[in-house]
Enzyme design. Structure first.
Site, PDB file in Angstrom:
ATOM      1  N   SER A 266       0.830  -1.203   0.000  1.00 48.34           N
ATOM      2  CA  SER A 266       0.000   0.000   0.000  1.00 48.34           C
ATOM      3  C   SER A 266       0.862   1.249   0.000  1.00 48.34           C
ATOM      4  O   SER A 266       2.067   1.199   0.229  1.00 48.34           O
ATOM      5  CB  SER A 266      -0.923   0.004   1.215  1.00 48.34           C
ATOM      6  OG  SER A 266      -0.203   0.484   2.336  1.00 48.34           O
ATOM      7  N   LYS A 267       0.175   2.366  -0.237  1.00 50.71           N
ATOM      8  CA  LYS A 267       0.871   3.655  -0.282  1.00 50.71           C
ATOM      9  C   LYS A 267       1.565   3.925   1.041  1.00 50.71           C
ATOM     10  O   LYS A 267       2.572   4.606   1.098  1.00 50.71           O
ATOM     11  CB  LYS A 267      -0.131   4.768  -0.559  1.00 50.71           C
ATOM     12  CG  LYS A 267      -0.789   4.586  -1.899  1.00 50.71           C
ATOM     13  CD  LYS A 267      -1.625   5.779  -2.289  1.00 50.71           C
ATOM     14  CE  LYS A 267      -2.214   5.522  -3.673  1.00 50.71           C
ATOM     15  NZ  LYS A 267      -2.851   6.629  -4.284  1.00 50.71           N
ATOM     16  N   ARG A 268       0.985   3.406   2.112  1.00 50.83           N
ATOM     17  CA  ARG A 268       1.547   3.685   3.440  1.00 50.83           C
ATOM     18  C   ARG A 268       2.762   2.818   3.767  1.00 50.83           C
ATOM     19  O   ARG A 268       3.523   3.138   4.659  1.00 50.83           O
ATOM     20  CB  ARG A 268       0.475   3.502   4.515  1.00 50.83           C
ATOM     21  CG  ARG A 268      -0.425   4.718   4.656  1.00 50.83           C
ATOM     22  CD  ARG A 268      -1.643   4.391   5.456  1.00 50.83           C
ATOM     23  NE  ARG A 268      -2.468   3.387   4.787  1.00 50.83           N
ATOM     24  CZ  ARG A 268      -3.321   3.671   3.804  1.00 50.83           C
ATOM     25  NH1 ARG A 268      -3.471   4.902   3.403  1.00 50.83           N
ATOM     26  NH2 ARG A 268      -4.036   2.722   3.225  1.00 50.83           N
TER      27      ARG A 268
END
Ligand code: GLU
Length: 516
Positions: A266-268
């Protein structure tokens, strides 16, 4: 029927920066297009105004450019199929929504957001948490199927806001062939009456996407697995609009997984786990949070692209290091896997190292020159590149050793303690004396003088070489010292000798006194 011209599109929504997975989708579309002498189109899917993020489109365009994925058509490269931003195509979609209503494959729905919310809450209370607007529930909602014609006409003439929903048929198997997954069959009982046209006069993703693929003569839809659940609806839209013969082929790409294989990358994950997930650095316009990018982390775009290509595809042989041209020639959808591809940040570095080694010293020198704070010539940097190349992962590593450019204060304490002995000064003195008399100060002549010297003295290399290295570089290890000496030149070598040999000897005496 003659084969259709290959036309593929990358269709991101400008809702933020594109993450690695998005760029991989663009890359596979690009490789497929170029391999098949087709067109690669960029279409900006910005129908959802609420999620629009400033700067996101610019970021997408810059990322594609950095990766070398040249578009054939797009907002900046117009052709007959434009405009290429859905917000600029707004006027086109209503006609098709109306056609669907006219053919009774879609209907008007007047339910307000509050009413829909109420319905969901009621269903939740009745222990049916996944309430859907569908063939069963639509009868108890406010729409052109449940209300009388007069009531519908009245509401429309009063300018009441409505959406247009697809009328999902009951119990029909929707089948389509996915180029990666094979046959996919979904029963319409598991599908809901999706909104295709919104009250604000904008189509939703589904309608706009299908209409544009049709109008832009898209031959293959290559996109992430997260869109697989939408595909049956898209297939039905082609059918309802009588466009079946123009339906593109579908290929849904596997997910990119976290390094431990546990779920989607994910982006995180990026900055949390210490690697970038974005091609370019992104500064959030609202929060000013910075997410790191491969470009700013000093990756070569060709290494990044090579790494991405292998996240889901492989050529079926041992070859791993590929230029973009080679990827184009070897790429095929048949060799894209179904299962998720685990992202390995170490492998990303490895790809960068391999691409660095493929570059000529003169190419590297040009890059080094841009980042080097010392005033040295490109010819000099070429030689530094030659010596450092095998040890470097990033181009910044090539200029990371200060001793190529200046004498250094720091030294490797451990080597000094182990190697500088009571006879070291006289040995280095004698050897530098010999060096000073070498006419042709080349690596080979330095090396042969060195060999002769240790033979005559009947000492091993270890008795003097580490100390010579300490004097010239301050390090305990590194590239060939003879090469380094030749590159520094006799004058600089003698200067460092004069500065450092007494320094190390004094340190040695001081330590001896202390230990007494
Ligand atoms: N706009 C969609 C996205 O943001 C496009 C999906 C598709 O390619 O159909 O990914």
């Amino acid at each position: 029927m003659s084969e259709r011209k290959v036309r593929v599109r990358f269709a991101p929504s400008p809702t933020g920066p594109l993450h690695m997975g998005g760029i991989r989708t663009a890359l596979y579309n690009y490789l497929f297009a170029k391999k098949n002498k087709g067109d690669f189109i960029l279409r900006i899917e910005d129908t959802d105004q609420a999620r629009y993020v400033n700067g996101a489109e610019k970021y997408i365009v810059e990322s594609l450019e950095w990766c070398g994925l040249k578009i054939d058509e797009g907002p900046s490269k117009k052709n007959d199929f434009g405009p290429y931003r859905q917000s600029e195509r707004k006027h086109l979609y209503r006609e098709y929504a109306d056609k669907l209503v006219a053919s009774e494959n879609a209907y008007y729905a007047f339910d307000t957001p509050e009413e829909l919310e109420e319905m969901r809450n009621l269903a939740k209370k009745a222990k049916m948490p996944n309430w859907q607007y569908n063939a069963i529930s639509r009868n108890s909602m406010k729409n052109s199927l449940s209300l009388s014609k007069e009531e519908v006409d009245k509401r429309i003439s009063q300018n009441q806001s409505y959406t247009i929903r697809i009328k999902m048929p009951r119990n029909v198997d929707v089948r389509f062939y996915d180029e990666i997954r094979g046959w996919v069959i979904v029963n319409t009982n598991n599908m809901d009456d999706k909104v295709i046209y919104k009250g604000d006069g904008m189509p939703t993703y589904h309608l706009a996407n299908v209409v544009d693929d049709y109008l832009m003569k898209i031959s293959h839809v290559i996109r992430g697995e997260e869109w697989l659940p939408s595909a049956p609806l898209h297939v039905l839209l082609y059918k309802f609009l009588n466009w079946e013969e123009f339906m593109p082929k579908f290929a849904h790409l596997p997910l990119i997984l976290k390094p431990d294989g546990n779920g989607k990358l994910s982006k995180r994950d990026g900055d949390r786990l210490g690697f970038p997930v974005f091609p370019l650095e992104w500064i959030d316009p609202k929060t000013n949070d910075v997410s790191s990018g491969y470009r700013e982390k000093d990756y070569f775009p060709e290494a990044f692209v090579n790494m991405l290509a292998f996240l889901g595809w492989n050529p079926g042989n041992e070859k791993e290091v590929y230029s973009i041209e080679e990827l184009i020639s070897d790429f095929s959808l048949e060799r894209v896997g179904k299962s998720g591809a685990k992202f390995d940040p170490e492998k990303a570095k490895w790809f960068n190292q391999q691409h660095l080694r493929l570059k000529s010293n003169s190419e590297l020198a040009i890059l080094m020159k841009q980042n080097c704070s010392y005033d040295v010539s490109e010819v000099y940097l070429e030689k530094v590149a030659e010596l450092m190349k095998e040890r470097a992962t990033f181009q910044s590593d090539l200029i990371s050793e200060k001793y190529f450019f200046d004498s250094v204060e720091d030294y490797d304490e451990k080597t000094f303690r182990k190697k500088w002995k009571s006879d070291s000064l006289s040995l280095v003195n004698e050897f530098f004396g010999i060096l000073n008399n070498i006419e042709n100060f080349s690596a080979t002549s330095i090396e042969s003088s060195f060999k002769k010297f240790i033979e005559e003295k009947e000492i091993g290399m270890g008795a003097i070489l580490p100390n010579l290295r300490l004097i010239l570089t301050g390090k305990g290890m590194g590239p060939s010292l003879f090469e380094i000496a030749a590159l520094l030149g006799k004058e600089e070598v003698m200067k460092r000798f004069n500065e450092k040999s007494t320094f190390f000897q004094n340190m040695f005496l001081k330590k001896q006194n202390e230990s007494r």
